[in-house]
Design an enzyme around this catalytic site. Structure first.
Site, PDB file in Angstrom:
ATOM      1  N   GLY A   1       0.826  -1.206   0.000  1.00 23.58           N
ATOM      2  CA  GLY A   1       0.000   0.000   0.000  1.00 23.58           C
ATOM      3  C   GLY A   1       0.851   1.244   0.000  1.00 23.58           C
ATOM      4  O   GLY A   1       2.062   1.174  -0.241  1.00 23.58           O
ATOM      5  N   ASN A   2       0.226   2.371   0.233  1.00 17.33           N
ATOM      6  CA  ASN A   2       0.980   3.621   0.321  1.00 17.33           C
ATOM      7  C   ASN A   2       0.303   4.524   1.347  1.00 17.33           C
ATOM      8  O   ASN A   2      -0.726   4.163   1.912  1.00 17.33           O
ATOM      9  CB  ASN A   2       1.102   4.277  -1.058  1.00 17.33           C
ATOM     10  N   ARG A   3       0.880   5.672   1.560  1.00 15.53           N
ATOM     11  CA  ARG A   3       0.457   6.502   2.686  1.00 15.53           C
ATOM     12  C   ARG A   3      -0.649   7.493   2.346  1.00 15.53           C
ATOM     13  O   ARG A   3      -0.969   8.367   3.140  1.00 15.53           O
ATOM     14  CB  ARG A   3       1.672   7.224   3.254  1.00 15.53           C
ATOM     15  N   SER A   4      -1.247   7.387   1.183  1.00 11.34           N
ATOM     16  CA  SER A   4      -2.318   8.332   0.833  1.00 11.34           C
ATOM     17  C   SER A   4      -3.504   8.183   1.789  1.00 11.34           C
ATOM     18  O   SER A   4      -3.987   7.080   2.040  1.00 11.34           O
ATOM     19  CB  SER A   4      -2.786   8.069  -0.600  1.00 11.34           C
TER      20      SER A   4
END
Ligand code: CTP
Length: 393
Positions: free
Chosen positions: A204-207
Site C-alpha cells: 500500500g501507500n500513505r495516501s
C-alpha cells in the site's frame, strides 16, 4: 464557507444600508474576498470608510474618481458573485430594466457572475405592482432574490419589506455560488490502493484520501453529481456517490465504466504501479521461510481514460518527493488537461495533512505555483480553473 471567493457587495440607498457593514464583516469572516460598490444615496446611510475598514478596500463610489478607467467592468469581471444588499425599489427597477445610470447598476450589468438581490423597502413599495413586476423580471433573468422579511421598518412601521438578516444573505450567496457546477457529472478517484500479498498483508501507500475527498465534496457542494471511487474512508455527503474499492484493478474497472458519461475525471488516487503476481490464498507463515514476491504492473487508469475519444476533461495528480520535474513531465506526456503536482516531502504538504502546496501544470509544461492552502481551498481553486477552462474563458 466562502473561502477565496470574490464577492462584490453593492449597497444601494436605504436605511438597511447600515446592515451592509455587518454583512461585509460576515463575508470576510466566511473567507471571502470582498469589494464594495455604493450608490450615491447609500453613502447617506453608511460611510464608505466603514466598508473600507472592514474589507480592506475602499468602495467604488462613481465612474469618475477611480484610479481604474473602467471600475464597473473591472469589478464585474473580478466577481465570482455579486450581492445587492440592500436593494431599494429604485435599484431593483434599474436592475430589471438595465438602466445603467450609476456605478452599482453598471457593475451588475458588467458581470457574468450570479447576482443575489436582498430587497429592502416599505411594505407599500414592495407590494406595488411595478416593484412586483420588476422583481419577477429579475428572478426570471436568473437573479437569486432573498427576502424581504416581515418586521420593523423605518419610521416605526411594521410589515413585509425588511431586509433579511446578513447571515441569511451569506447563505444565499453560498447557494448561488454552489450552483456553478450544476449538471456536471464528475468522477474522482481517491486514496491509496492496496494490492494483496496474502489475505492479511498488502502493498500500500500513505495516501489518506483527503485531497480526493475534498475535491469530491467541493464539486458536490457546487452542484455536480460526483462519483467518488476510493480506497480510503469516504465522506457521507449528499451528491457524492461512493464506490469503495481496494485494488488498482477494482479502481480501474469502476473508473473506466463510470467515465463513459462523465464531463470531468480527477485522478487524485495514489494507485499502486505494481501488484503481487500471485497473491497467496492463505496467510504466509514465518516458518515457511523468506517469501519471494513477484510483481506485475497494474493497469494505468489515467492512461486508459486519456486514450479515449471522446474523453472527459482529465486531471492527473503527481505526488513527488523533492523536485517537481516528474510532475512537469507527466503533464506533457500523459494526455491530461491539468496535472497537479506536489512535493510530499515539503512541510504542510502531502499525505495525512489538512493542507497542501501544489503546482498546477498545463500540457505545454507551463506551471502556476499555488501557496500553502487548506485541501478544501485547493479543491475549490481547482474547480474554478476547470470551470473556466470548460467555459472557454
Ligand atoms: N495513475 C493511474 N493508474 C496507475 C498509476 C497512476 O491512474 N496505475 C494516476 C494517478 O492517480 C495520478 C497519475 O496517474 O493521477 C500520476 O500518478 P503517478 O504514480 O505519479 O504516475 P506514474 O506514471 O506511475 O509515475 P512514476 O514514474 O512517478 O511512478
Amino acid at each position: 464557507m466562502l473561502s477565496g471567493r470574490r464577492v462584490v457587495l453593492g449597497v444601494s440607498g436605504g436605511v438597511a444600508a447600515y446592515k451592509a457593514a455587518y454583512l461585509a464583516r460576515r463575508l470576510v469572516e466566511a473567507g471571502a474576498d470582498v469589494r464594495c460598490v455604493m450608490s450615491e444615496s447609500a453613502t447617506q446611510f453608511l460611510g464608505a470608510q466603514t466598508l473600507a475598514a472592514i474589507t480592506g478596500e475602499f468602495p467604488v463610489l462613481s465612474f469618475w474618481d477611480e484610479a481604474d478607467v473602467s471600475p464597473h467592468t473591472a469589478l464585474g469581471q473580478w466577481a465570482d458573485v455579486m450581492v445587492v444588499a440592500p436593494a431599494t425599489a429604485s435599484t431593483i427597477a434599474k436592475l430589471a430594466s438595465g438602466t445603467s445610470d450609476n456605478v452599482l447598476i453598471a457593475t451588475a450589468l458588467a458581470t457574468e457572475a450570479p447576482i443575489v438581490v436582498a430587497p429592502a423597502m416599505h411594505t407599500e413599495m414592495w407590494e406595488n405592482a411595478a416593484t412586483q413586476r420588476n422583481i419577477a423580471i429579475l428572478a426570471a433573468d436568473g437573479a437569486h432574490v432573498v427576502g424581504p422579511a416581515a418586521g420593523a421598518l423605518a419610521g416605526g412601521d411594521h410589515g413585509t419589506g425588511r431586509m433579511v438578516e446578513p447571515d441569511e444573505i451569506v447563505a444565499a450567496i453560498a447557494g448561488a455560488l454552489q450552483a456553478d457546477l450544476a449538471g456536471w457529472r464528475v468522477v474522482v478517484t481517491a486514496g491509496g490502493t492496496r494490492e494483496p500479498i496474502d489475505p492479511v498483508r498488502y502493498i500500500g501507500n500513505r495516501s489518506s484520501g483527503r485531497m480526493g475527498n475534498a475535491i469530491a465534496v467541493a464539486a458536490a457542494r457546487r452542484g455536480a453529481h460526483v462519483v467518488l471511487i476510493t480506497a480510503a474512508a469516504a465522506p457521507a455527503v449528499a451528491g457524492v456517490e461512493v464506490i469503495p474499492v481496494e485494488t488498482a484493478q477494482e479502481m480501474a474497472d469502476a473508473a473506466w465504466s463510470r467515465c463513459d458519461d462523465a464531463d470531468v475525471a480527477v485522478m487524485a488516487a495514489a494507485v499502486a504501479d505494481f501488484r503481487p503476481l500471485l497473491p497467496s490464498d492463505e496467510k504466509l507463515r514465518r516458518g515457511e521461510g523468506m517469501p519471494e514476491i513477484t510483481l506485475e504492473p497494474t493497469p494505468d487508469i489515467l492512461a486508459g481514460i486519456a486514450s479515449r475519444s471522446p474523453r472527459p476533461y482529465l486531471v492527473g495528480f503527481a505526488a513527488e518527493s523533492g523536485s517537481l520535474e516528474g510532475a512537469r513531465r507527466k503533464a506533457t506526456t500523459k494526455g491530461v488537461d491539468l496535472l497537479v503536482g506536489n512535493d510530499v516531502a515539503s512541510p504542510g504538504s502531502g499525505f495525512g495533512t489538512d493542507t497542501n502546496q501544489v503546482t498546477v501544470y498545463r500540457p505545454d509544461g507551463s506551471a502556476v505555483e499555488w501557496p500553502l492552502l487548506s485541501k478544501t481551498e485547493v479543491a475549490d481553486r481547482l474547480w474554478d480553473l476547470i470551470r473556466d477552462d470548460r467555459q472557454g474563458d
